[in-house]
Each structure stands twice: as structure tokens, then as C-alpha cells.
Scaffold this active site. Structure first.
Site, PDB file in Angstrom:
ATOM      1  N   TRP A 134      24.861  35.653  47.868  1.00  0.00           N
ATOM      2  CA  TRP A 134      25.856  36.396  47.963  1.00  0.00           C
ATOM      3  C   TRP A 134      27.191  35.449  48.053  1.00  0.00           C
ATOM      4  O   TRP A 134      27.154  34.644  49.051  1.00  0.00           O
ATOM      5  CB  TRP A 134      25.928  37.521  49.112  1.00  0.00           C
ATOM      6  CG  TRP A 134      27.043  38.474  49.412  1.00  0.00           C
ATOM      7  CD1 TRP A 134      27.635  39.078  48.408  1.00  0.00           C
ATOM      8  CD2 TRP A 134      27.656  38.554  50.828  1.00  0.00           C
ATOM      9  NE1 TRP A 134      28.746  39.658  49.139  1.00  0.00           N
ATOM     10  CE2 TRP A 134      28.788  39.225  50.310  1.00  0.00           C
ATOM     11  CE3 TRP A 134      27.340  38.174  51.965  1.00  0.00           C
ATOM     12  CZ2 TRP A 134      29.522  39.995  51.555  1.00  0.00           C
ATOM     13  CZ3 TRP A 134      28.235  38.630  52.862  1.00  0.00           C
ATOM     14  CH2 TRP A 134      29.224  39.583  52.863  1.00  0.00           C
ATOM     15  N   ASP A 216      20.138  38.491  56.852  1.00  0.00           N
ATOM     16  CA  ASP A 216      21.034  39.460  56.292  1.00  0.00           C
ATOM     17  C   ASP A 216      20.495  40.575  55.651  1.00  0.00           C
ATOM     18  O   ASP A 216      19.741  40.705  54.570  1.00  0.00           O
ATOM     19  CB  ASP A 216      21.688  38.627  55.111  1.00  0.00           C
ATOM     20  CG  ASP A 216      23.183  39.528  54.752  1.00  0.00           C
ATOM     21  OD1 ASP A 216      23.370  40.674  55.177  1.00  0.00           O
ATOM     22  OD2 ASP A 216      23.891  39.070  53.951  1.00  0.00           O
ATOM     23  N   LYS A 252      25.430  50.473  52.393  1.00  0.00           N
ATOM     24  CA  LYS A 252      24.852  50.887  51.446  1.00  0.00           C
ATOM     25  C   LYS A 252      24.023  52.151  51.877  1.00  0.00           C
ATOM     26  O   LYS A 252      23.848  53.068  51.063  1.00  0.00           O
ATOM     27  CB  LYS A 252      24.085  49.872  50.838  1.00  0.00           C
ATOM     28  CG  LYS A 252      24.742  48.505  50.528  1.00  0.00           C
ATOM     29  CD  LYS A 252      25.615  48.799  49.334  1.00  0.00           C
ATOM     30  CE  LYS A 252      26.114  47.540  48.996  1.00  0.00           C
ATOM     31  NZ  LYS A 252      26.934  46.589  49.917  1.00  0.00           N
TER      32      LYS A 252
END
Length: 415
Positions: A134, A216, A252
Site C-alpha cells: 500500500w 496492518d 471496509k
């Protein structure tokens, strides 16, 4: 006239938001947005989870709710529930008091707190992130005080899978106390995760070389539809006595993107050091944003603590993950039916929101400019942006583009 701000350089645009803006401003009727990482329904619309709507209405009607400040470390009911979700309701680590969570400004805020704690308090100066990763990982940790940013091997563009041997070699070569950023599940951008056996080997090296893992966790439940399966790596490390920090995002899996709901979990070996760690984290948060917002955290806490609401939410997760899997298969089938050059099986083998398509930068440029299909230059697409209305168009565009600009090793953006 010169001012104090004269001579400043224009900062580079943030790719994903620049693409989203370009998409919005594009008047082309068949335009498709496969860039920004947010869930979309089969109609291409944002989805507010029904259970979230229900809780929001109940909170709005609750006269006991107010807008007083939360504590510096946030809503404790939320952090406890989120930590249990990550480590398991029956986690011995939680029972022993060796793990705790604090509320953060979503996953990004959690990562920034971790970076500042590790660099300013523990004085670690080197961190490793996967190649690719990311795009915000490097910026967050460098801005958080780290001096040395390094990559570890992760992706093999030839096999379009995890290069675990290359990864293990890079971890073995890392210096002691190097911080290793790991994606818990649904690796962004590749959508490819290590197997349980590979995670065990990764844990072995991290423990042996005295490295410090940072997880993460942006997609728990959202990746496979199974909360426990998606937390496998974190729980494995906890059970093996490896100390780590983990940043959880609820953007999300709850659809709470703009509420910035996050939890940062610390797993420790010695409970006697817990008070000191919490005190240092408190000072970091106090100096950064003082305390977090209430609304989103209250929603998540309410759902996770109520069995009926929790069941409804898990059904919503299954709905989202099922639609993503269906879109993966549909895109793959269309590409194969058209005879698109290359092997596209990786699209169905990857998991989570994103697919690392293997499209080259030149091909991506063609898709954006000629077909108004927006995606990152790395070839990463958001599978949620696909639906029955645009699948044929996207598949045809990829087919025509690959024919026009054949893939080769030199032009591959995934190398």
C-alpha cells in the site's frame, strides 16, 4: 511579492484520489472507476450496511448520548470488542492481560501511532515493507520518525504469486529490531497472502532474528467472509509468544470509511510493562490529536457487543465477500472467452477487494485514455467497481488493449 511561502514546490498528487477526481469529472457515459478502495453494490453505488443504519437510528434516539470528549485512548468498550475480534473471544493472551487496544483514527492513524512509538520511544530506526505494498506505508513510517525504509521481496510477477523464499531471505538479512510491516490478509495491492505453512516460516525467522512485526489489518472478515480465517496470521504470532503491534481498520468491513474507526492492538510478553506502554501511547495521542471521535466507534462497539446485531453484520460481510468473488470469476471467464493473451487465473486465486492484474503501465494508460477505465498505474483494480453493467465493456477493453500493447518483461509494471 515574496512571502514566507514563496518557493514552495508543488507536492505530487496522491494517485488514487487524483484518479477518483478525474473519474468524477469525466463525462463519458461508459466510464468505470476501478481505482479507489471502497465497496460498491451491483448497481455501482456505495453501501451503508443495514445494521449500521439501524444502530445509527437507535443512537440518534438515545437521549443519554452526548458529545462529550472521549478519553485520550478512546472508547474502551470499542477497543475491548475490537481486540477480541482480532485475537479471538477465547484468546488466552487477552485472558492473561498481555494484550490491549486503543482507539485510533482508522488504520492509517493506528499505523502512525505505532510508527511514532517505535521510533521515538523504543528508538527503532529501520522498517521494511513488502514490494509492492500500500503506497501510504512508507510515508506514514518516515513521517513517524523512521530513518531507513527498506523493501522485502513479496511478489513474483512471473508466477503472479507470493515469493516466500525471497521474502524469508530478505527477513534473514534484516538487522535486529528492524520493524517488519505485514498485511494480515488480502494483501494490498496483490490480493495474495502466504499460506498457513508459510506464515509459520515467517514467524520462525522473525522470532529467530529478533525482528518486530507490525500487522496492518484492513480487511478482517471482508477478505474471505470468515473473521477467524482472516485473523490467522495475527493469532498464530500471538500464540507463539511473538510481541507485536497491530493496526485495525473498520472502514471496509463496516463501510465506515469517513468515520475513521480504528483500533491499535499491542501484544506483550510481560504484563508488568503494560502501564508504561499505555502511558507513552497516551502522550503520543495527546500531542497528535488529543482524543478520537465517538460516533463510528460507538456503532462498532454496539454491533460487536450485541449477539443479534453481530449476526446481522456477519451476514453483511458474507454478502460483500460473495459479490467480490463472483465478480472475480465473471471477469476471468470473460477474458478467457475472448481469448485474451496471457494467463488470467490469478484473478480468481487472489482474495479481497483488489486484484493485481499484471497489466503494464502502458496498458493502464491506454485503458484510462481510450476507454475511460480508471485504475492505478500498477495495474491494481478494485474488483468492487465491476458489475453486470460494465463487465463486458471492461473485459473487451482489456482484451483489445492487450492485443494492441502485448505484455513483455520490459514493460511490466509489476517487476
Amino acid at each position: 511579492m515574496n512571502t514566507r511561502f514563496s518557493g514552495l514546490k508543488l507536492g505530487p498528487p496522491i494517485e488514487v484520489f487524483a484518479l477518483h477526481k478525474a473519474f468524477i469529472e469525466d463525462a463519458y457515459e461508459k466510464k468505470v472507476n476501478l481505482s479507489i478502495g471502497a465497496y460498491r453494490t451491483s448497481e455501482g453505488k456505495p453501501w451503508v450496511l443495514p445494521v449500521v443504519r439501524k444502530v445509527e437510528k437507535s443512537l440518534a434516539a438515545d437521549e443519554l448520548q452526548n458529545h462529550e470528549y472521549l478519553p485520550v485512548l478512546g472508547l474502551d468498550a470499542f477497543s475491548q470488542a475490537a481486540t477480541r475480534m482480532l485475537l479471538g473471544a477465547d484468546s488466552p493472551i487477552i485472558a492473561q492481560g498481555r494484550a490491549f487496544g486503543i482507539q485510533t483514527l482508522s488504520g492509517t492513524g493506528g499505523l502512525r501511532i505505532i510508527a511514532e512509538f517505535l521510533s521515538h520511544v523504543l528508538h527503532y530506526d529501520t522498517f521494511y515493507y513488502s514490494k509492492p505494498t500500500w503506497e501510504n506505508h512508507k510515508l506514514v513510517f518516515v513521517n513517524g520518525g523512521f530513518k531507513k525504509a527498506c523493501e522485502y521481496t513479496y511478489w513474483n510477477p512471473e508466477t503472479r504469486s507470493v515469493d516466500v523464499e525471497g521474502m524469508l531471505k530478505d527477513l534473514r538479512d534484516a538487522p535486529e529490531n528492524a520493524v517488519i510491516i505485514l498485511h494480515t490478509c488480502a494483501h494490498n495491492p496483490t490480493g495474495c497472502d502466504p499460506t498457513p505453512e508459510q506464515w509459520a516460516k515467517i514467524g520462525d525467522v522473525i522470532k529467530e532474528k529478533k525482528l518486530f512485526p507490525v500487522f496492518d489489518t484492513a480487511y478482517q472478515g471482508f477478505a474471505t467472509g470468515d473473521l477467524d480465517k482472516d485473523a490467522y496470521a495475527v493469532r498464530l504470532f500471538a500464540e507463539r509468544g511473538i510481541e507485536f503491534m497491530c493496526s485495525q481498520s473498520f472502514a471496509k468491513n463496516f463501510g465506515l470509511y469517513n468515520e475513521r474507526v480504528g483500533n491499535m492492538v499491542v501484544v506483550m510478553s510481560n504484563i508488568k510493562e503494560l502501564a508504561q506502554v499505555k502511558s507513552q501511547l497516551t502522550l503520543i495521542v495527546r500531542g497528535m490529536y488529543s482524543n478520537p471521535p465517538n460516533h463510528g466507534a460507538r456503532i462498532v462497539a454496539t454491533v460487536l457487543q450485541n449477539p443479534d446485531l453481530y449476526k446481522q453484520w456477519k451476514d453483511h460481510i458474507l454478502t460483500m465477500s460473495k459479490r467480490i468473488k463472483e465478480m472475480r470469476m465473471s471477469l476471468y471467464q470473460r477474458l478467457v472467452q475472448k481469448g485474451t493473451p496471457g494467463n488470467w487465473e490469478h484473478i480468481t486465486q487472489q482474495i479481497g477487494m483488489f486484484s493485481y492484474t499484471g497489466l503494464t503501465e502502458r496498458q493502464v494508460e491506454c485503458l484510462i485514455n481510450n476507454y475511460h477505465i480508471y485504475m492505478l498505474r500498477s495495474g491494481r483494480i478494485n474488483i468492487c467497481g465491476l458489475n453486470e453493467s460494465n463487465l463486458d465493456y471492461v473485459a473487451s477493453a482489456i482484451y483489445e488493449t492487450v492485443l494492441l500493447y502485448p505484455q513483455n518483461k520490459e514493460s511490466c509494471s509489476c517487476k
